[in-house]
Design a protein around this motif. Sequence first.
Motif, short mmCIF file in Angstrom:
data_model
loop_
_atom_site.label_atom_id
_atom_site.label_comp_id
_atom_site.label_asym_id
_atom_site.label_seq_id
_atom_site.Cartn_x
_atom_site.Cartn_y
_atom_site.Cartn_z
N GLU A 26 1.00 -0.70 0.16
CA GLU A 26 -0.44 -0.29 0.22
C GLU A 26 0.81 1.28 -0.15
OE1 GLU A 26 -3.31 0.11 2.82
OE2 GLU A 26 -4.09 -2.37 1.79
N GLY A 27 2.06 1.06 -1.10
CA GLY A 27 2.79 2.93 -0.95
C GLY A 27 3.68 2.76 0.19
N VAL A 28 3.70 1.44 1.47
CA VAL A 28 4.58 1.67 2.31
C VAL A 28 6.50 0.98 2.38
CG1 VAL A 28 4.56 2.39 4.81
CG2 VAL A 28 2.98 2.89 3.44
N THR A 29 7.33 1.52 2.38
CA THR A 29 7.91 0.58 2.30
C THR A 29 8.35 -0.25 3.77
OG1 THR A 29 9.14 1.56 0.47
CG2 THR A 29 10.37 -0.01 1.33
N PHE A 30 8.51 -1.11 3.96
CA PHE A 30 8.82 -2.19 4.80
C PHE A 30 10.54 -2.41 4.67
CE2 PHE A 30 4.44 -1.93 4.97
CZ PHE A 30 4.10 -2.23 6.29
N LYS A 31 11.48 -2.42 5.87
CA LYS A 31 12.37 -3.69 5.64
C LYS A 31 12.12 -4.72 6.58
CE LYS A 31 17.06 -3.43 8.35
NZ LYS A 31 17.58 -2.97 9.82
N VAL A 32 12.61 -6.07 6.03
CA VAL A 32 12.32 -6.85 5.79
C VAL A 32 13.20 -7.33 7.37
CG1 VAL A 32 11.70 -8.98 5.39
CG2 VAL A 32 10.85 -7.63 3.75
N LEU A 33 12.90 -8.54 8.28
CA LEU A 33 13.58 -8.66 9.27
C LEU A 33 14.13 -10.35 8.68
CD1 LEU A 33 12.46 -6.88 12.14
CD2 LEU A 33 14.41 -5.96 11.13
N ASP A 34 14.46 -10.83 7.88
CA ASP A 34 14.79 -12.15 8.14
C ASP A 34 16.59 -12.96 8.04
OD1 ASP A 34 14.34 -14.17 6.25
OD2 ASP A 34 12.54 -15.23 6.53
N GLU A 35 16.39 -14.00 8.62
CA GLU A 35 17.66 -14.45 8.43
C GLU A 35 18.29 -14.65 7.21
OE1 GLU A 35 18.58 -16.83 11.69
OE2 GLU A 35 17.82 -15.93 13.19
N GLU A 36 17.45 -14.73 6.03
CA GLU A 36 17.69 -15.83 4.85
C GLU A 36 17.53 -14.53 3.46
OE1 GLU A 36 19.71 -18.60 4.52
OE2 GLU A 36 19.31 -18.58 6.78
N VAL A 37 17.80 -13.14 3.87
CA VAL A 37 17.77 -12.15 2.75
C VAL A 37 17.92 -13.68 1.27
CG1 VAL A 37 18.86 -10.16 1.93
CG2 VAL A 37 18.60 -10.08 4.44
N SER A 38 19.17 -14.07 0.95
CA SER A 38 19.60 -14.86 -0.06
C SER A 38 18.52 -15.43 -0.33
CB SER A 38 20.63 -15.20 -0.04
OG SER A 38 20.68 -16.08 1.07
N ALA A 39 17.25 -16.15 -0.17
CA ALA A 39 16.37 -16.91 -0.14
C ALA A 39 15.39 -15.86 -0.79
CB ALA A 39 15.83 -17.42 0.93
N PHE A 40 15.50 -14.86 -0.81
CA PHE A 40 14.54 -13.81 -1.59
C PHE A 40 14.73 -13.57 -2.66
CE2 PHE A 40 13.41 -14.28 2.79
CZ PHE A 40 11.74 -14.87 2.65
N ASP A 41 13.48 -12.92 -3.95
CA ASP A 41 14.12 -12.42 -4.56
C ASP A 41 13.55 -11.22 -5.27
OD1 ASP A 41 16.11 -13.53 -5.59
OD2 ASP A 41 14.51 -15.20 -6.78
N ILE A 42 14.07 -10.41 -5.71
CA ILE A 42 12.79 -8.50 -6.32
C ILE A 42 11.37 -9.77 -6.89
CG2 ILE A 42 12.76 -7.01 -7.68
CD1 ILE A 42 15.66 -6.34 -7.04
N GLY A 43 10.35 -9.13 -6.82
CA GLY A 43 9.12 -9.23 -6.76
C GLY A 43 8.24 -10.54 -6.12
N ASP A 44 8.69 -11.46 -5.19
CA ASP A 44 8.37 -12.41 -3.88
C ASP A 44 7.07 -11.72 -3.57
OD1 ASP A 44 10.06 -14.02 -5.70
OD2 ASP A 44 11.65 -14.68 -3.97
N VAL A 45 6.81 -12.45 -3.27
CA VAL A 45 5.54 -12.19 -2.07
C VAL A 45 5.72 -12.21 -1.06
CG1 VAL A 45 2.96 -11.85 -1.81
CG2 VAL A 45 3.69 -11.78 -4.24
N ILE A 46 5.29 -11.78 0.53
CA ILE A 46 6.37 -12.57 1.34
C ILE A 46 4.79 -12.38 2.12
CG2 ILE A 46 8.95 -12.55 0.93
CD1 ILE A 46 9.27 -9.96 2.98
#
Length: 171
Positions: A26-46
């Motif tokens: 909804e237009g708000v950017t969140f810093k994601v807290l997860d130990e496996e940053v490399s497991a996600f790619d741009i465009g993934d829905v988490i």
Amino acid sequence: MNNILGTITTAMVIDKNQTNLFAQKEGVTFKVLDEEVSAFDIGDVIEGFCYINKKDEYVLMTKIPSIYEGVYDWGEVVEVQRELGVFVDVGWTEKDLAVSLDDLPVFTNVWPRKGDRLFLTVRTDQKNRMWGQLAQIDDVIQKAAEGHSEMHNENIEGTVISSLKAGSYLY
């Protein structure tokens, strides 16, 4: 925005680097807290829990906590501030949840102390401030096991959840 903070939601990954991951909802950017940053790619829905941390950053914690809007659990009081209320550790990264002095007893000598446990959930006000909301006695009783006759005159341990003139409720 009030409908996102304090809840479990999904967001789309929009940026990442070696150590940080960012998602948007909804237009708000969140810093994601997860130990496996490399497991996600741009465009993934988490999926994760959204809140604002002590640094006033919008964060999305992928490890779902036991306390969020509408869901009650126990938290431990970590600090008491007479002019504001009490702060409770509810398992969120870089954030303790405040319970307002308006929701605590009038007399501060019966306020929860550091180390006490509170049964609570979270609510977000109109200014996007998140507050601990204490459970009502009926909410706690619904989750509690009923005592039985073998318990009479036995020493037990528990958490006092309400003190009355003629006794106390113990969980």
